[in-house]
Design a protein around this motif. Sequence first.
Motif, PDB file in Angstrom:
ATOM      1  N   GLU A  97      -0.827  38.264  67.678  1.00 22.06           N
ATOM      2  CA  GLU A  97       0.442  37.908  68.311  1.00 22.06           C
ATOM      3  C   GLU A  97       1.511  38.961  68.024  1.00 22.06           C
ATOM      4  O   GLU A  97       2.259  39.378  68.929  1.00 22.06           O
ATOM      5  CB  GLU A  97       0.902  36.540  67.818  1.00 22.06           C
ATOM      6  N   ILE A  98       1.595  39.408  66.772  1.00 20.75           N
ATOM      7  CA  ILE A  98       2.561  40.455  66.422  1.00 20.75           C
ATOM      8  C   ILE A  98       2.261  41.741  67.189  1.00 20.75           C
ATOM      9  O   ILE A  98       3.157  42.379  67.772  1.00 20.75           O
ATOM     10  CB  ILE A  98       2.557  40.723  64.908  1.00 20.75           C
ATOM     11  N   LEU A  99       0.992  42.134  67.213  1.00 23.87           N
ATOM     12  CA  LEU A  99       0.626  43.377  67.898  1.00 23.87           C
ATOM     13  C   LEU A  99       0.814  43.278  69.403  1.00 23.87           C
ATOM     14  O   LEU A  99       1.096  44.286  70.061  1.00 23.87           O
ATOM     15  CB  LEU A  99      -0.815  43.765  67.566  1.00 23.87           C
ATOM     16  N   LYS A 100       0.656  42.096  69.954  1.00 22.40           N
ATOM     17  CA  LYS A 100       0.901  41.927  71.392  1.00 22.40           C
ATOM     18  C   LYS A 100       2.332  42.332  71.728  1.00 22.40           C
ATOM     19  O   LYS A 100       2.567  43.158  72.619  1.00 22.40           O
ATOM     20  CB  LYS A 100       0.660  40.474  71.810  1.00 22.40           C
ATOM     21  N   TRP A 101       3.301  41.779  70.986  1.00 21.61           N
ATOM     22  CA  TRP A 101       4.708  42.081  71.276  1.00 21.61           C
ATOM     23  C   TRP A 101       5.074  43.502  70.866  1.00 21.61           C
ATOM     24  O   TRP A 101       5.878  44.171  71.544  1.00 21.61           O
ATOM     25  CB  TRP A 101       5.603  41.057  70.580  1.00 21.61           C
ATOM     26  N   HIS A 102       4.484  43.971  69.772  1.00 24.28           N
ATOM     27  CA  HIS A 102       4.740  45.346  69.317  1.00 24.28           C
ATOM     28  C   HIS A 102       4.253  46.351  70.364  1.00 24.28           C
ATOM     29  O   HIS A 102       4.947  47.334  70.671  1.00 24.28           O
ATOM     30  CB  HIS A 102       4.008  45.550  67.995  1.00 24.28           C
ATOM     31  N   THR A 103       3.091  46.095  70.931  1.00 23.67           N
ATOM     32  CA  THR A 103       2.530  46.996  71.948  1.00 23.67           C
ATOM     33  C   THR A 103       3.308  46.906  73.253  1.00 23.67           C
ATOM     34  O   THR A 103       3.559  47.923  73.912  1.00 23.67           O
ATOM     35  CB  THR A 103       1.048  46.675  72.188  1.00 23.67           C
ATOM     36  N   LEU A 104       3.672  45.690  73.647  1.00 20.29           N
ATOM     37  CA  LEU A 104       4.486  45.541  74.857  1.00 20.29           C
ATOM     38  C   LEU A 104       5.804  46.298  74.719  1.00 20.29           C
ATOM     39  O   LEU A 104       6.291  46.898  75.682  1.00 20.29           O
ATOM     40  CB  LEU A 104       4.744  44.067  75.141  1.00 20.29           C
ATOM     41  N   CYS A 105       6.359  46.274  73.516  1.00 19.81           N
ATOM     42  CA  CYS A 105       7.590  47.040  73.267  1.00 19.81           C
ATOM     43  C   CYS A 105       7.335  48.534  73.447  1.00 19.81           C
ATOM     44  O   CYS A 105       8.141  49.249  74.044  1.00 19.81           O
ATOM     45  CB  CYS A 105       8.107  46.737  71.859  1.00 19.81           C
ATOM     46  N   ALA A 106       6.205  49.004  72.932  1.00 23.27           N
ATOM     47  CA  ALA A 106       5.869  50.427  73.062  1.00 23.27           C
ATOM     48  C   ALA A 106       5.694  50.841  74.523  1.00 23.27           C
ATOM     49  O   ALA A 106       5.994  51.979  74.893  1.00 23.27           O
ATOM     50  CB  ALA A 106       4.593  50.731  72.281  1.00 23.27           C
ATOM     51  N   LEU A 107       5.216  49.916  75.336  1.00 23.79           N
ATOM     52  CA  LEU A 107       4.937  50.228  76.741  1.00 23.79           C
ATOM     53  C   LEU A 107       6.140  49.982  77.645  1.00 23.79           C
ATOM     54  O   LEU A 107       6.103  50.324  78.828  1.00 23.79           O
ATOM     55  CB  LEU A 107       3.741  49.408  77.234  1.00 23.79           C
ATOM     56  N   LYS A 153      -9.968  61.231  70.379  1.00 23.93           N
ATOM     57  CA  LYS A 153      -8.805  61.767  71.072  1.00 23.93           C
ATOM     58  C   LYS A 153      -8.055  60.612  71.719  1.00 23.93           C
ATOM     59  O   LYS A 153      -8.630  59.842  72.491  1.00 23.93           O
ATOM     60  CB  LYS A 153      -9.243  62.788  72.130  1.00 23.93           C
ATOM     61  N   PHE A 154      -6.799  60.462  71.356  1.00 27.52           N
ATOM     62  CA  PHE A 154      -5.993  59.385  71.913  1.00 27.52           C
ATOM     63  C   PHE A 154      -5.745  59.658  73.392  1.00 27.52           C
ATOM     64  O   PHE A 154      -5.136  60.658  73.757  1.00 27.52           O
ATOM     65  CB  PHE A 154      -4.672  59.273  71.151  1.00 27.52           C
ATOM     66  N   ASN A 155      -6.216  58.750  74.233  1.00 27.27           N
ATOM     67  CA  ASN A 155      -6.100  58.923  75.677  1.00 27.27           C
ATOM     68  C   ASN A 155      -4.764  58.360  76.159  1.00 27.27           C
ATOM     69  O   ASN A 155      -4.691  57.256  76.698  1.00 27.27           O
ATOM     70  CB  ASN A 155      -7.260  58.236  76.387  1.00 27.27           C
ATOM     71  N   TYR A 156      -3.715  59.120  75.930  1.00 29.46           N
ATOM     72  CA  TYR A 156      -2.381  58.661  76.291  1.00 29.46           C
ATOM     73  C   TYR A 156      -2.134  58.695  77.783  1.00 29.46           C
ATOM     74  O   TYR A 156      -1.197  58.076  78.280  1.00 29.46           O
ATOM     75  CB  TYR A 156      -1.320  59.490  75.564  1.00 29.46           C
ATOM     76  N   LYS A 157      -2.990  59.374  78.537  1.00 31.25           N
ATOM     77  CA  LYS A 157      -2.755  59.521  79.971  1.00 31.25           C
ATOM     78  C   LYS A 157      -2.939  58.205  80.727  1.00 31.25           C
ATOM     79  O   LYS A 157      -2.497  58.070  81.874  1.00 31.25           O
ATOM     80  CB  LYS A 157      -3.659  60.605  80.545  1.00 31.25           C
ATOM     81  N   LYS A 158      -3.597  57.225  80.114  1.00 30.33           N
ATOM     82  CA  LYS A 158      -3.766  55.938  80.801  1.00 30.33           C
ATOM     83  C   LYS A 158      -2.564  55.011  80.579  1.00 30.33           C
ATOM     84  O   LYS A 158      -2.551  53.888  81.075  1.00 30.33           O
ATOM     85  CB  LYS A 158      -5.051  55.257  80.346  1.00 30.33           C
ATOM     86  N   TYR A 159      -1.579  55.503  79.838  1.00 29.60           N
ATOM     87  CA  TYR A 159      -0.379  54.733  79.564  1.00 29.60           C
ATOM     88  C   TYR A 159       0.821  55.396  80.247  1.00 29.60           C
ATOM     89  O   TYR A 159       0.717  56.516  80.755  1.00 29.60           O
ATOM     90  CB  TYR A 159      -0.147  54.655  78.053  1.00 29.60           C
ATOM     91  N   PRO A 160       1.967  54.716  80.291  1.00 31.63           N
ATOM     92  CA  PRO A 160       3.151  55.342  80.902  1.00 31.63           C
ATOM     93  C   PRO A 160       3.456  56.712  80.298  1.00 31.63           C
ATOM     94  O   PRO A 160       3.170  56.971  79.132  1.00 31.63           O
ATOM     95  CB  PRO A 160       4.274  54.341  80.590  1.00 31.63           C
ATOM     96  N   LYS A 161       4.040  57.573  81.090  1.00 30.34           N
ATOM     97  CA  LYS A 161       4.265  58.958  80.701  1.00 30.34           C
ATOM     98  C   LYS A 161       5.025  59.079  79.392  1.00 30.34           C
ATOM     99  O   LYS A 161       4.756  59.968  78.576  1.00 30.34           O
ATOM    100  CB  LYS A 161       5.044  59.673  81.828  1.00 30.34           C
ATOM    101  N   TYR A 162       5.961  58.185  79.126  1.00 28.82           N
ATOM    102  CA  TYR A 162       6.787  58.315  77.917  1.00 28.82           C
ATOM    103  C   TYR A 162       6.017  58.030  76.630  1.00 28.82           C
ATOM    104  O   TYR A 162       6.491  58.360  75.556  1.00 28.82           O
ATOM    105  CB  TYR A 162       8.040  57.441  78.004  1.00 28.82           C
ATOM    106  N   VAL A 163       4.824  57.452  76.731  1.00 26.30           N
ATOM    107  CA  VAL A 163       3.993  57.271  75.528  1.00 26.30           C
ATOM    108  C   VAL A 163       3.614  58.622  74.935  1.00 26.30           C
ATOM    109  O   VAL A 163       3.376  58.756  73.738  1.00 26.30           O
ATOM    110  CB  VAL A 163       2.739  56.438  75.854  1.00 26.30           C
ATOM    111  N   GLU A 164       3.593  59.645  75.760  1.00 20.87           N
ATOM    112  CA  GLU A 164       3.222  60.993  75.322  1.00 20.87           C
ATOM    113  C   GLU A 164       4.320  61.656  74.490  1.00 20.87           C
ATOM    114  O   GLU A 164       4.080  62.702  73.871  1.00 20.87           O
ATOM    115  CB  GLU A 164       2.911  61.841  76.560  1.00 20.87           C
ATOM    116  N   ASN A 165       5.494  61.065  74.446  1.00 17.03           N
ATOM    117  CA  ASN A 165       6.575  61.612  73.623  1.00 17.03           C
ATOM    118  C   ASN A 165       6.347  61.146  72.187  1.00 17.03           C
ATOM    119  O   ASN A 165       6.727  60.047  71.801  1.00 17.03           O
ATOM    120  CB  ASN A 165       7.932  61.125  74.137  1.00 17.03           C
ATOM    121  N   TRP A 166       5.723  61.999  71.377  1.00 23.90           N
ATOM    122  CA  TRP A 166       5.342  61.599  70.019  1.00 23.90           C
ATOM    123  C   TRP A 166       6.552  61.209  69.176  1.00 23.90           C
ATOM    124  O   TRP A 166       6.437  60.376  68.273  1.00 23.90           O
ATOM    125  CB  TRP A 166       4.585  62.730  69.314  1.00 23.90           C
ATOM    126  N   ALA A 167       7.709  61.760  69.455  1.00 25.06           N
ATOM    127  CA  ALA A 167       8.897  61.498  68.646  1.00 25.06           C
ATOM    128  C   ALA A 167       9.440  60.083  68.824  1.00 25.06           C
ATOM    129  O   ALA A 167      10.342  59.662  68.100  1.00 25.06           O
ATOM    130  CB  ALA A 167       9.995  62.510  68.965  1.00 25.06           C
TER     131      ALA A 167
END
Length: 235
Positions: free
Chosen positions: A163-173, A39-53
């Motif tokens: 390195e790519i995933l670091k920036w990709h994830t920071l963008c997501a957050l 189960k993806f624990n999205y609650k430990k991330y910013p609220k907007y991560v929960e917007n699947w769209a």
Amino acid sequence: MYNLLKRHWPKQKVLLYSLDLSDTQIEKLKEDENIEIRKFNYKKYPKYVENWAEYRFKAVILAEAIREFPNIWWTDSHNRWLEPKPLATFYEEIAKCQGDVDCDKKSSIMMFVNSTHSNYAVLTEGLLDYFPTFNIDTLKYNDKGLQLSAAFVYLARTQFTLEILKWHTLCALEEKCMNPPNAKLKCDSTPEWDKYAGCFRYDQSSLNLLMFNSFRNHNHYFMDVGKVTRTYDHY
């Protein structure tokens, strides 16, 4: 997707991330000893991560998984890998390229599905505030600036991938990176090449721009691994 994976590789471990699957759905899948449901624990991330769209979850899950597994094949649930290239052949080609100065497939991240439009066609400008690029014109054409689907991706755990995933994830957050002002999924016109279609591809746009900035040519990370469709037929 699951049925085809089991057909081609019946003993292969499959890690399925649940975005709020029901307990009944999870219990049915657990009948297969080779599938693990998390189960993806999205609650430990910013609220907007929960917007699947906005598709932020894909970048975050990849970042979580690469810490645990040295090789990852990511596939969206609607993919159909109908005629897969043998994995041994794929890995041999990747390994051979690492020592061949004439081989253009030197990336430890590989993408396999042509999105049939350029990066520019779905580039909402706000993303450039976070990831400036070298030459907007190159992003407009299919010889070097083709956008590739993020629905089917291979990643090996290398320094480049991290390195790519670091920036990709920071963008997501970051709220306005993966969802820039005026971004929307539905296009005003059919995405093609040198005209902006009035839409955005969220995680796919982020990952493609990062990869393009690294290579300046999509052919370095685009590979044929057999027929892939995005239909919903049953097999």
